[in-house]
Design a protein around this motif. Structure first.
Motif, PDB file in Angstrom:
ATOM      1  N   LEU A 105       0.806  -1.223   0.000  1.00 34.79           N
ATOM      2  CA  LEU A 105       0.000   0.000   0.000  1.00 34.79           C
ATOM      3  C   LEU A 105       0.837   1.270   0.000  1.00 34.79           C
ATOM      4  CD1 LEU A 105      -2.991  -0.819   2.360  1.00 34.79           C
ATOM      5  CD2 LEU A 105      -2.938  -0.716  -0.121  1.00 34.79           C
ATOM      6  N   LEU A 106       1.926   1.283   0.771  1.00 38.08           N
ATOM      7  CA  LEU A 106       2.707   2.509   0.870  1.00 38.08           C
ATOM      8  C   LEU A 106       3.533   2.767  -0.379  1.00 38.08           C
ATOM      9  CD1 LEU A 106       3.829   2.592   4.598  1.00 38.08           C
ATOM     10  CD2 LEU A 106       1.906   3.724   3.488  1.00 38.08           C
ATOM     11  N   ARG A 107       3.533   1.809  -1.317  1.00 38.93           N
ATOM     12  CA  ARG A 107       4.188   2.034  -2.611  1.00 38.93           C
ATOM     13  C   ARG A 107       3.154   2.168  -3.721  1.00 38.93           C
ATOM     14  NH1 ARG A 107       8.952   3.737  -1.649  1.00 38.93           N
ATOM     15  NH2 ARG A 107       9.409   3.344  -3.850  1.00 38.93           N
ATOM     16  N   ALA A 108       1.891   2.108  -3.361  1.00 40.59           N
ATOM     17  CA  ALA A 108       0.832   2.211  -4.363  1.00 40.59           C
ATOM     18  C   ALA A 108       0.674   3.657  -4.826  1.00 40.59           C
ATOM     19  CB  ALA A 108      -0.481   1.697  -3.778  1.00 40.59           C
ATOM     20  N   HIS A 109      -0.036   3.830  -5.938  1.00 42.95           N
ATOM     21  CA  HIS A 109      -0.304   5.153  -6.505  1.00 42.95           C
ATOM     22  C   HIS A 109       1.002   5.960  -6.628  1.00 42.95           C
ATOM     23  CE1 HIS A 109      -4.416   3.998  -5.625  1.00 42.95           C
ATOM     24  NE2 HIS A 109      -4.102   3.875  -4.351  1.00 42.95           N
ATOM     25  N   PRO A 110       1.957   5.462  -7.389  1.00 44.05           N
ATOM     26  CA  PRO A 110       3.289   6.077  -7.417  1.00 44.05           C
ATOM     27  C   PRO A 110       3.296   7.533  -7.848  1.00 44.05           C
ATOM     28  CG  PRO A 110       3.040   4.437  -9.169  1.00 44.05           C
ATOM     29  CD  PRO A 110       1.874   4.269  -8.247  1.00 44.05           C
ATOM     30  N   ARG A 111       2.442   7.908  -8.815  1.00 40.15           N
ATOM     31  CA  ARG A 111       2.426   9.312  -9.252  1.00 40.15           C
ATOM     32  C   ARG A 111       1.951  10.226  -8.135  1.00 40.15           C
ATOM     33  NH1 ARG A 111      -1.751  10.546 -13.745  1.00 40.15           N
ATOM     34  NH2 ARG A 111      -3.097  10.670 -11.917  1.00 40.15           N
ATOM     35  N   GLU A 112       0.858   9.846  -7.481  1.00 45.19           N
ATOM     36  CA  GLU A 112       0.322  10.672  -6.398  1.00 45.19           C
ATOM     37  C   GLU A 112       1.278  10.699  -5.210  1.00 45.19           C
ATOM     38  OE1 GLU A 112      -1.311   8.354  -8.038  1.00 45.19           O
ATOM     39  OE2 GLU A 112      -3.105   9.292  -8.909  1.00 45.19           O
ATOM     40  N   ARG A 113       1.889   9.555  -4.931  1.00 45.62           N
ATOM     41  CA  ARG A 113       2.839   9.472  -3.821  1.00 45.62           C
ATOM     42  C   ARG A 113       4.061  10.355  -4.087  1.00 45.62           C
ATOM     43  NH1 ARG A 113       7.413   6.417  -2.524  1.00 45.62           N
ATOM     44  NH2 ARG A 113       7.599   5.913  -0.306  1.00 45.62           N
ATOM     45  N   ALA A 114       4.586  10.286  -5.311  1.00 50.67           N
ATOM     46  CA  ALA A 114       5.782  11.061  -5.650  1.00 50.67           C
ATOM     47  C   ALA A 114       5.537  12.556  -5.526  1.00 50.67           C
ATOM     48  CB  ALA A 114       6.237  10.719  -7.067  1.00 50.67           C
ATOM     49  N   ALA A 115       4.310  12.988  -5.769  1.00 50.13           N
ATOM     50  CA  ALA A 115       3.974  14.408  -5.631  1.00 50.13           C
ATOM     51  C   ALA A 115       3.688  14.777  -4.184  1.00 50.13           C
ATOM     52  CB  ALA A 115       2.765  14.746  -6.501  1.00 50.13           C
ATOM     53  N   ALA A 116       2.972  13.904  -3.473  1.00 53.34           N
ATOM     54  CA  ALA A 116       2.523  14.246  -2.121  1.00 53.34           C
ATOM     55  C   ALA A 116       3.664  14.299  -1.110  1.00 53.34           C
ATOM     56  CB  ALA A 116       1.461  13.252  -1.655  1.00 53.34           C
ATOM     57  N   LEU A 117       4.603  13.370  -1.194  1.00 54.76           N
ATOM     58  CA  LEU A 117       5.651  13.308  -0.169  1.00 54.76           C
ATOM     59  C   LEU A 117       6.492  14.580  -0.084  1.00 54.76           C
ATOM     60  CD1 LEU A 117       6.850   9.591  -0.256  1.00 54.76           C
ATOM     61  CD2 LEU A 117       5.104  10.688   1.169  1.00 54.76           C
ATOM     62  N   PRO A 118       6.996  15.136  -1.199  1.00 53.23           N
ATOM     63  CA  PRO A 118       7.739  16.391  -1.067  1.00 53.23           C
ATOM     64  C   PRO A 118       6.884  17.556  -0.597  1.00 53.23           C
ATOM     65  CG  PRO A 118       7.483  15.793  -3.377  1.00 53.23           C
ATOM     66  CD  PRO A 118       7.049  14.607  -2.578  1.00 53.23           C
ATOM     67  N   ILE A 119       5.596  17.534  -0.940  1.00 52.58           N
ATOM     68  CA  ILE A 119       4.701  18.593  -0.453  1.00 52.58           C
ATOM     69  C   ILE A 119       4.547  18.500   1.057  1.00 52.58           C
ATOM     70  CG2 ILE A 119       2.317  19.436  -0.483  1.00 52.58           C
ATOM     71  CD1 ILE A 119       2.176  18.480  -3.417  1.00 52.58           C
ATOM     72  N   VAL A 120       4.327  17.286   1.551  1.00 54.49           N
ATOM     73  CA  VAL A 120       4.169  17.089   2.994  1.00 54.49           C
ATOM     74  C   VAL A 120       5.431  17.549   3.732  1.00 54.49           C
ATOM     75  CG1 VAL A 120       3.973  15.334   4.787  1.00 54.49           C
ATOM     76  CG2 VAL A 120       2.465  15.252   2.805  1.00 54.49           C
ATOM     77  N   GLU A 121       6.596  17.191   3.197  1.00 57.52           N
ATOM     78  CA  GLU A 121       7.852  17.582   3.829  1.00 57.52           C
ATOM     79  C   GLU A 121       7.992  19.097   3.890  1.00 57.52           C
ATOM     80  OE1 GLU A 121      10.271  15.830   5.325  1.00 57.52           O
ATOM     81  OE2 GLU A 121       9.068  14.016   5.102  1.00 57.52           O
ATOM     82  N   ALA A 122       7.574  19.777   2.825  1.00 66.58           N
ATOM     83  CA  ALA A 122       7.740  21.226   2.758  1.00 66.58           C
ATOM     84  C   ALA A 122       6.652  21.986   3.496  1.00 66.58           C
ATOM     85  CB  ALA A 122       7.765  21.675   1.293  1.00 66.58           C
TER      86      ALA A 122
END
Length: 207
Positions: A105-122
């Motif tokens: 699950l934590l590797r699912a939706h790779p496009r959305e994940r790749a965008a969301a993680l840097p946003i969350v960090e920032a």
């Protein structure tokens, strides 16, 4: 989505054409945020990637913060839906399949994940990240444990969720180390540890 910043709300489209345009803008934003990170991404480039006028982007997302927050909320909703679907299956599948589903699950939706993680960090400080995502994930995983292990007390399910999520977090971090020669072995071992842990708790459940 910072604890200090005021959230600007995105405007929801009413017409089908508007919904299509918003979907195109969000896809473009996902690509730009994933490639450049939150700070370097610009509304101008996002509109250009979507082949849309900049005014169309601002019509639905008055600020970059609103666009970023929408992407994070959408990713969280996808993750929550996946976890809910796994909860429905939890009583009918064996522990190996259950753990494999969780780890995936934590590797699912790779496009959305790749965008969301840097946003969350920032956009989120560490305490806000913990207060926002951790309870959501723990609640879902605890519900999955309750569905999978007959007679499991709720407190035990919450305790199990903490351990399982830590193993999932370690696996997610290791999965990002694509050049590591021990990556595949480590991922298998972490998943095997989770299976053994859940099976042990099943054997020691009350009653």
């Amino acid at each position: 989505m910072s604890s200090e910043a005021e959230i600007t709300v995105a405007r929801a489209p009413k017409q089908q054409r508007g919904k299509q345009r918003v979907a195109e803008l969000l896809r473009a934003a996902s690509t730009v945020f994933a490639e450049k990170g939150y700070e370097a991404a610009t509304m101008t480039e996002i509109a250009a990637r979507a082949n849309a006028p900049i005014g169309s982007l601002y019509q639905f997302f008055p600020e970059k913060e609103a666009l970023a927050d929408t992407l994070v909320q959408n990713y969280a909703a996808l993750l929550g839906a996946d976890l809910k679907a796994l909860e429905v299956l939890a009583s009918r599948i064996n522990t190996r399949k259950l753990v494999a589903g969780l780890f995936g699950l934590l590797r699912a939706h790779p496009r959305e994940r790749a965008a969301a993680l840097p946003i969350v960090e920032a956009r989120m400080d560490a305490p806000t990240r913990r207060a926002t995502f951790r309870p959501m994930l723990r609640g879902h995983v605890a519900a999955i444990m309750l569905a999978h292990v007959p007679g499991l007390p709720k407190k035990a399910a919450r305790d199990m969720a903490v351990v399982v999520l830590q193993l999932m977090k370690a696996a997610s971090a290791l999965s990002d180390e694509e050049d590591s020669p021990s990556r595949k072995t480590g991922l298998r071992e972490l998943q095997a540890l989770a299976v053994q842990y859940v099976q042990q708790r099943w054997r020691t459940r009350p009653g």
